[in-house]
Design an enzyme around this catalytic site. Structure first.
Site, PDB file in Angstrom:
ATOM      1  N   SER A 124     -26.878  19.113   0.023  1.00  0.00           N
ATOM      2  CA  SER A 124     -26.230  19.665   1.213  1.00  0.00           C
ATOM      3  C   SER A 124     -27.020  20.844   1.749  1.00  0.00           C
ATOM      4  O   SER A 124     -27.656  21.575   0.989  1.00  0.00           O
ATOM      5  CB  SER A 124     -24.812  20.142   0.835  1.00  0.00           C
ATOM      6  N   TYR A 148     -19.440  25.527  -4.210  1.00  0.00           N
ATOM      7  CA  TYR A 148     -19.871  24.162  -3.866  1.00  0.00           C
ATOM      8  C   TYR A 148     -21.390  24.115  -3.679  1.00  0.00           C
ATOM      9  O   TYR A 148     -22.073  23.261  -4.259  1.00  0.00           O
ATOM     10  CB  TYR A 148     -19.162  23.698  -2.585  1.00  0.00           C
ATOM     11  N   LYS A 152     -24.353  22.088  -5.961  1.00  0.00           N
ATOM     12  CA  LYS A 152     -25.363  21.172  -5.413  1.00  0.00           C
ATOM     13  C   LYS A 152     -26.768  21.622  -5.822  1.00  0.00           C
ATOM     14  O   LYS A 152     -27.611  20.807  -6.222  1.00  0.00           O
ATOM     15  CB  LYS A 152     -25.248  21.101  -3.892  1.00  0.00           C
TER      16      LYS A 152
HETATM   17  P1  NAD Z   1     -15.874  11.922   0.041  1.00  0.00           P
HETATM   18  O1  NAD Z   1     -14.935  12.818  -0.674  1.00  0.00           O
HETATM   19  O2  NAD Z   1     -15.378  11.090   1.149  1.00  0.00           O
HETATM   20  O3  NAD Z   1     -16.616  10.949  -0.996  1.00  0.00           O
HETATM   21  C1  NAD Z   1     -16.840  11.325  -2.331  1.00  0.00           C
HETATM   22  C2  NAD Z   1     -16.313  10.182  -3.181  1.00  0.00           C
HETATM   23  O4  NAD Z   1     -16.576  10.478  -4.534  1.00  0.00           O
HETATM   24  C3  NAD Z   1     -14.792   9.974  -3.028  1.00  0.00           C
HETATM   25  O5  NAD Z   1     -14.535   8.615  -2.784  1.00  0.00           O
HETATM   26  C4  NAD Z   1     -14.226  10.421  -4.374  1.00  0.00           C
HETATM   27  O6  NAD Z   1     -13.080   9.658  -4.734  1.00  0.00           O
HETATM   28  C5  NAD Z   1     -15.413  10.162  -5.293  1.00  0.00           C
HETATM   29  N1  NAD Z   1     -15.485  11.010  -6.502  1.00  0.00           N
HETATM   30  C6  NAD Z   1     -15.398  12.357  -6.561  1.00  0.00           C
HETATM   31  N2  NAD Z   1     -15.548  12.766  -7.840  1.00  0.00           N
HETATM   32  C7  NAD Z   1     -15.766  11.646  -8.584  1.00  0.00           C
HETATM   33  C8  NAD Z   1     -15.999  11.407  -9.961  1.00  0.00           C
HETATM   34  N3  NAD Z   1     -16.003  12.402 -10.860  1.00  0.00           N
HETATM   35  N4  NAD Z   1     -16.182  10.133 -10.386  1.00  0.00           N
HETATM   36  C9  NAD Z   1     -16.146   9.094  -9.486  1.00  0.00           C
HETATM   37  N5  NAD Z   1     -15.921   9.257  -8.167  1.00  0.00           N
HETATM   38  C10 NAD Z   1     -15.734  10.522  -7.733  1.00  0.00           C
HETATM   39  O7  NAD Z   1     -17.079  12.865   0.534  1.00  0.00           O
HETATM   40  P2  NAD Z   1     -18.310  12.491   1.476  1.00  0.00           P
HETATM   41  O8  NAD Z   1     -18.157  13.291   2.726  1.00  0.00           O
HETATM   42  O9  NAD Z   1     -18.500  11.033   1.544  1.00  0.00           O
HETATM   43  O10 NAD Z   1     -19.515  13.139   0.633  1.00  0.00           O
HETATM   44  C11 NAD Z   1     -20.259  12.351  -0.254  1.00  0.00           C
HETATM   45  C12 NAD Z   1     -21.240  13.286  -0.946  1.00  0.00           C
HETATM   46  O11 NAD Z   1     -22.034  13.942   0.039  1.00  0.00           O
HETATM   47  C13 NAD Z   1     -20.564  14.401  -1.744  1.00  0.00           C
HETATM   48  O12 NAD Z   1     -21.309  14.622  -2.936  1.00  0.00           O
HETATM   49  C14 NAD Z   1     -20.670  15.625  -0.836  1.00  0.00           C
HETATM   50  O13 NAD Z   1     -20.739  16.824  -1.568  1.00  0.00           O
HETATM   51  C15 NAD Z   1     -21.968  15.356  -0.123  1.00  0.00           C
HETATM   52  N6  NAD Z   1     -22.046  16.012   1.194  1.00  0.00           N
HETATM   53  C16 NAD Z   1     -21.038  15.823   2.091  1.00  0.00           C
HETATM   54  C17 NAD Z   1     -21.101  16.480   3.336  1.00  0.00           C
HETATM   55  C18 NAD Z   1     -19.997  16.337   4.343  1.00  0.00           C
HETATM   56  O14 NAD Z   1     -19.840  17.226   5.198  1.00  0.00           O
HETATM   57  N7  NAD Z   1     -19.212  15.275   4.293  1.00  0.00           N
HETATM   58  C19 NAD Z   1     -22.201  17.290   3.638  1.00  0.00           C
HETATM   59  C20 NAD Z   1     -23.204  17.446   2.692  1.00  0.00           C
HETATM   60  C21 NAD Z   1     -23.118  16.800   1.458  1.00  0.00           C
HETATM   61  C1  WQD Z   2     -18.022  23.488  11.949  1.00  0.00           C
HETATM   62  C2  WQD Z   2     -17.774  24.554  12.999  1.00  0.00           C
HETATM   63  C3  WQD Z   2     -16.309  26.303  12.299  1.00  0.00           C
HETATM   64  C4  WQD Z   2     -12.787  23.747  11.930  1.00  0.00           C
HETATM   65  C5  WQD Z   2     -18.828  22.192   6.130  1.00  0.00           C
HETATM   66  C6  WQD Z   2     -19.168  22.606   4.755  1.00  0.00           C
HETATM   67  C7  WQD Z   2     -20.534  22.104   4.392  1.00  0.00           C
HETATM   68  C8  WQD Z   2     -20.643  20.622   4.641  1.00  0.00           C
HETATM   69  C9  WQD Z   2     -20.246  20.288   6.060  1.00  0.00           C
HETATM   70  C10 WQD Z   2     -20.378  19.546   2.479  1.00  0.00           C
HETATM   71  C11 WQD Z   2     -17.779  25.962  12.436  1.00  0.00           C
HETATM   72  C12 WQD Z   2     -15.690  25.505  13.437  1.00  0.00           C
HETATM   73  C13 WQD Z   2     -14.066  24.218  12.145  1.00  0.00           C
HETATM   74  C14 WQD Z   2     -11.731  24.162  12.778  1.00  0.00           C
HETATM   75  C15 WQD Z   2     -13.306  25.483  14.031  1.00  0.00           C
HETATM   76  N1  WQD Z   2     -19.841  19.909   3.721  1.00  0.00           N
HETATM   77  N2  WQD Z   2     -14.319  25.063  13.173  1.00  0.00           N
HETATM   78  N3  WQD Z   2     -12.034  25.020  13.800  1.00  0.00           N
HETATM   79  O1  WQD Z   2     -18.239  24.717   7.878  1.00  0.00           O
HETATM   80  O2  WQD Z   2     -20.291  23.943   9.162  1.00  0.00           O
HETATM   81  O3  WQD Z   2     -19.715  22.832   7.021  1.00  0.00           O
HETATM   82  O4  WQD Z   2     -18.929  20.791   6.259  1.00  0.00           O
HETATM   83  O5  WQD Z   2     -21.511  19.691   2.128  1.00  0.00           O
HETATM   84  O6  WQD Z   2     -20.747  22.356   3.041  1.00  0.00           O
HETATM   85  O7  WQD Z   2     -19.221  24.020   4.763  1.00  0.00           O
HETATM   86  O8  WQD Z   2     -18.299  22.450   9.014  1.00  0.00           O
HETATM   87  O9  WQD Z   2     -16.700  21.276  10.439  1.00  0.00           O
HETATM   88  O10 WQD Z   2     -15.820  23.050   8.838  1.00  0.00           O
HETATM   89  O11 WQD Z   2     -17.105  23.723  10.877  1.00  0.00           O
HETATM   90  O12 WQD Z   2     -13.540  26.268  14.962  1.00  0.00           O
HETATM   91  O13 WQD Z   2     -10.535  23.775  12.620  1.00  0.00           O
HETATM   92  O14 WQD Z   2     -16.485  24.366  13.570  1.00  0.00           O
HETATM   93  O15 WQD Z   2     -16.080  27.685  12.461  1.00  0.00           O
HETATM   94  O16 WQD Z   2     -18.388  26.825  13.393  1.00  0.00           O
HETATM   95  P1  WQD Z   2     -19.133  23.614   8.308  1.00  0.00           P
HETATM   96  P2  WQD Z   2     -16.888  22.575   9.770  1.00  0.00           P
END
Ligand code: NAD
Ligand code: WQD
Length: 337
Positions: A124, A148, A152
């Site tokens: 991330s 978090y 990562k």
């Molecule tokens: P998500 O929660 O939709 O998907 C994660 C999946 O992993 C879920 O289905 C959950 O049930 C499963 N899971 C969690 N812990 C587990 C475990 N111990 N064993 C088996 N399954 C498990 O999230 P996502 O948005 O699809 O994210 C997927 C990956 O990408 C995550 O590792 C997250 O940290 C990373 N990521 C997400 C974002 C984002 O904003 N969505 C951004 C950067 C990185």
């Molecule tokens: C985006 C913008 C808020 C909600 C997060 C995690 C990051 C990654 C992606 C896992 C910001 C604004 C948001 C709301 C708002 N996830 N906002 N009202 O915080 O950039 O990133 O998701 O890896 O780790 O931190 O994403 O969508 O929460 O916010 O004004 O109800 O929207 O202030 O500027 P963020 P976000």
């Protein structure tokens, strides 16, 4: 040969599994369903016209992993499984470190025992922390500011050291920016549990009438219009980035670290306006205080992903909003019916 996709019924995992199946791969999904529903498998099957294998289980379950590697000809692992709530992680550090770090170590140990040394890891942009410079390149300092992001970065470090200890390992560390959007069929999309922390799903729930109005967390940042700026990337672009990383690992050993973003920054107000156009509805909002821990602005330097993977994001914010709206309007309560 089979690709094991941990977290494959989750938001990004499900979209990636669709593209893996469409590309002709055999796929086995392992997911403990702590943040997704088994129904996603049926939706994936409907889209791809082919079913992945599915095992409900936890990456921390060593005995289960031993069985999976013994029974299935797994060649590569895409490791999505993890907890991702920045809002929650500070109150539950042990849960996040156990799930995200210990769970990854158990997975890597059982991969090593089975002779499977090829992995794509969901990292991330939160590993960068406060911007020293923008756009973030892969060489930006790594100073995460929450549990978090620390989790990562720890897993990235484990994989870096594993690859140093054994040159047979092939590792892709993919640093996602802000994934949004949904598959164009409207059959799968983001389905956050409870009140969405993230902007796009919250806006979508306002548009569909599930939430009354959006709180805009501050409009006094030093940004183009005072609201927070982020690099939103369509989840289908993110998925295709994983297929590009798989192709890279077929030809290269060692560790590849790459940003998956568009290189474009979009403000909260810009996203609201794009969504209003997509849904042909006004999105009521109120500007409130900044959210603790929010950075004013960050976005990716997307050059290296093009150089290393011959991949770049194709979709802009308008398409992200159109696809999100189709998913949300067709599934007002997500997968919960
Ligand atoms: P998500 O929660 O939709 O998907 C994660 C999946 O992993 C879920 O289905 C959950 O049930 C499963 N899971 C969690 N812990 C587990 C475990 N111990 N064993 C088996 N399954 C498990 O999230 P996502 O948005 O699809 O994210 C997927 C990956 O990408 C995550 O590792 C997250 O940290 C990373 N990521 C997400 C974002 C984002 O904003 N969505 C951004 C950067 C990185
Ligand atoms: C985006 C913008 C808020 C909600 C997060 C995690 C990051 C990654 C992606 C896992 C910001 C604004 C948001 C709301 C708002 N996830 N906002 N009202 O915080 O950039 O990133 O998701 O890896 O780790 O931190 O994403 O969508 O929460 O916010 O004004 O109800 O929207 O202030 O500027 P963020 P976000």
């Amino acid at each position: 040969m089979t690709i094991l996709v941990t977290g494959g019924t989750g938001y990004i995992g499900s979209h990636t599994v669709v593209q893996l199946l469409e590309a002709g791969h055999e796929v086995l999904v392992l997911d403990n369903l702590c943040n997704s529903k088994a129904q996603v498998i049926d939706r994936i099957t409907k889209i791809a016209g082919k079913a992945p294998g599915f095992i409900e289980g936890d990456v921390r379950d060593r005995a289960l992993l031993k069985q999976l590697f013994a029974k299935h000809p797994i060649e590569t692992v895409i490791h999505f499984a993890g907890l991702k709530s920045v809002a929650e992680c500070g109150q539950k550090p042990l849960l996040y470190y156990d799930n995200n770090v210990s769970g990854s170590i158990v997975l890597f140990e059982e991969m090593k025992n089975a002779g499977v040394k090829s992995i794509v890891f969901s990292s991330s942009a939160t590993v960068y922390g406060e911007p020293v410079f923008l756009p973030y390149t892969e060489a930006h300092p790594l100073k995460p500011i929450n549990v978090y992001g620390h989790s990562k970065l720890m897993v990235e470090q484990v994989l870096q050291d594993l690859a140093l200890s054994d040159r047979a390992w092939k590792v892709a560390l993919l640093r996602y920016f802000n994934p949004v959007g949904a598959h164009h069929s409207g059959l799968i999309g983001e389905d956050p549990a409870g009140i969405p922390n993230n902007l796009m799903p919250f806006v979508a729930q306002v548009a569909v009438g599930k939430r009354a109005k959006l709180s805009v967390f501050g409009d006094d940042y030093d940004t183009k219009d005072g609201t927070g700026v982020r690099d939103y990337i369509h989840v289908d672009d993110l998925a295709s980035g994983h297929l590009a990383a798989l192709q890279y690992l077929q030809k290269n050993q060692g560790v590849l670290t790459v940003n998956l973003g568009t290189g474009q920054g979009t403000s909260v107000f810009e996203l609201i306006h794009a969504f209003e156009k997509a849904a042909n509805k006004k999105i009521p909002y109120e500007v409130v205080a900044r959210r603790a821990g929010d950075l004013p602005e960050y976005y990716a330097d997307a050059v290296y992903s093009k150089t290393a993977l011959d991949w770049q994001a194709q979709h802009g914010i308008d398409r992200m909003c159109v696809d999100t709206w189709r998913w949300q309007s067709q599934n007002p309560n997500g997968f919960g019916q």
